[in-house]
Design a protein around this motif. Sequence first.
Motif: not given
Length: 884
Positions: A744, A740-741, A747-748
């Motif tokens: 993230t 999941r990291s 997405q950033e």
Amino acid sequence: MSRNDYVYSFMEIDKSSLPSVGGKGANLGELCRVPGIAVPAGFCVTTNAYRDFINSSNEFVGLLEALSMIDFEGIEELRTAGERMRAHLINLDIPKSIEQEIISAWQETGSQYAYAVRSSATAEDLPGASFAGQQDTFLNIDGEKNILDSVRKCWASLFTDRAIIYRQKNSFRHEQVLLAVVVQRMVFSEVSGIMFTADPVTGNRNTVAIDAGFGLGEALVSGIVSADLYQVKSGKLIKKQIARKETAVYARPEGGTNRVELPAGKQTAPALSDEQAIKLARVGKSIEAHFGSPQDIEWCLADNEIYIVQSRPITTLYPVPVTADDKLHFFMSLGHVQMMTEAMKPLGISVLRTLAPIGKSAPEAESDLLQEAGCRLYLDITRLLEYPQLSKRLPGLLVNVDELIGRAVQTFTEREDFQATVRPGQKLDPALIRKALPTVLAMLKTILYRDNYQVIDELNRFIAETVAENRRKLQAVSGVNAIAQIQEISTTLIPTFVLRVAQYMGPAIVSYKLIEHLSQRWLGDAVQLGSISKSPPGNVTTKMALVLGDVADEVRNFPGVIKYLNQAVDEKFWVDLKAVPGGEDVLPVFLKFFELYGMRGTGEIDITRPRWREVPTQLIPAILNHVYCVKPGQHRREFLAGKREAELAADKLLRRLGQKSLGFFKVKCMRRLVEVHRSLIGIREHPKYFIVQHLDMFKQIIMQEAGKLVAAGILEYPEEVFWLTLPEIKETIATQRIDRSLLTRRQEKYRHDNKLTPPRAMTSEGEIITAKPVADVPPGALPGSPVSAGIAEGRARVVLKLEEARMERGDILVAPFTDPAWTPLFTLASGLVTEVGGLMTHGAVVAREYGMPAVVGVENATLLIQDGQKIRVDGTRGFVEILE
């Protein structure tokens, strides 16, 4: 030195300290760890001190809440609130415990010295933020009281007008940004300036750019004096530009600074020697190596010693595609070629890299010749340019796709650094030539004597059969095997279709060019050319626009449906349509359209972008624009009128040629070229039509698998799969695990890269290669590429997103680009202006079919032309004039 976490010395700080000391402070701590770099000593007053300072006030929270309630457009209200906030903080006593730590740190660092006191915000000097420079700096400060007052003024400067407005405008909560203060020993420099370890203008990562002036650096940073410019590349000074430096800022003995006029003889003297500039560049590159990215560095020179007082990442550079070697590579933007310059998510990039048939280690692998940079794809054409014959001809071919890309390639191939890499004897592999020979011969046959009138029907049958066969293959598998099948099919699509269509597409383009060339040569003009391309048979995109016009004609008969479309939502589009008066009547034509074209949409080469079948409301503006601005059946009548006009233009051209010497021969040649062009140019849109149908199939399968991952608790929602590549989706299905990291971080990155403007062409050194259009334009006009002849005057309608289009008949469409989804707007427009494109890109081809003057490749057209302005489009000479 740390006691209550109110003060840290630079030696106690590193990048992990950012929440406590802000961007400026963290970077200074890191600089102190770079071997051989001289950093003036100092300390940071932490965000804890700021937090306890504001918490000592009973009024601060109320003032902050009042400030947050003001809209960023209420400038005067914000200024008044900011004034109140600053006045309150400047008059607020610093708690004694904080005072004591500041004074103790100052004494340990050296109370006999003067200091620079600078603000350091927690959101400052970060890759995705632009907070730097919004807070205040105080120079040449000495004495206990002055140090404390300057710290308090820095805290208060978190609420300057510019800082408040920036935070409001960019949705940062005021309490989200905290302030630390850097207190650093002053260097009374003879020379100072700014150094960029990558050229901030061209982006070249190997060029260090140095601005230098006399005195303190404040004069350059604040922009009150011109600077000398030095550029250093590979240890050599490649440019030196000496400015007239009329003034400089120096420290005053009693504290503070003075602006001083320089003696006449010093004003044009170089601030740096060549050796000093080269040494500075070397220091800059060592700092860049430590931080791992190009840096914007503030430096000063005193007693021939270089001091570094600040370093921050350069946030304006476009990312560089990855290469496997140190050679100079040339990359061209796939997005500009495909009329889709917006950022793409990892799945969209992965699918396109898998579709590419060359540069792969295995059939299912992703092509190394297509590289991601800034969430866009760039094609490495370096290998092609290494062949002298190809490097000469490729720019001319690329002009048909995008003139500015073609001219950028031309500019690059003429440069000495590239010429040094070209091997004069480099020749194409004979096996490759033999492989291409049958296609070349087929193209010649197509031009000279083949009957081409059945070609489009044959291609349509081939597309339908191939799509049906691949759909059967995909429906027969699931899980990891389904994704593997997508990879397998993807790698065959382009070779399968290109080999079939090249023998026709090439002649369609060549015949157009020959009609233009021979008309100019035999008649002295090409006035009929603009009409000959109108309404050709078989263009799938034009047909789509006609069918959508039929939908609009049906809708116009039912006021209830029109009212419904003005408020429809995607989630209940079909259910609610049936429920309104007339809904059942228009439903069949809607369903027919979506059956044929529901797989299309804006930015359709990106598999993650929504299709019309998923968001039917995207089409509503086009339908309603047609209802309000076009008479019933007019779109069909105009298409037939265009066909007649093309026939008349061809007849006139042939009659004129018949009156010339050797008229019979010239008429025969030209008649054949016109027949070839009109019978084949309609297939221009077939390759994308073929690919897009497959992308839609792939998406449906991927979303089915994503739904299973959601049910298993692996994904939170189906669209999360867009942040994974095809191999990663296979792994996630197989392992039932996900990082999941990783999602993230991606997405950033996407949010950051989505704000960037992608260059058309760049090198592996990061240098953006630019070229201007060749059009000879009147003063003040915007140059571009002429792609559809004629002149149109009208109201500019600037459209950034198709779903927001509001056009009336006669408007001139001004857009970043157009793809097939934009075609329905062409029935209303009297002219076209786009920022990207070339002679054979979508907008140009369709504009010629509609007989609409068009200019493409007009840089920043959507910024320079305001919506509603009257403009003139000269599609013959290639420029746009703003008339009012």
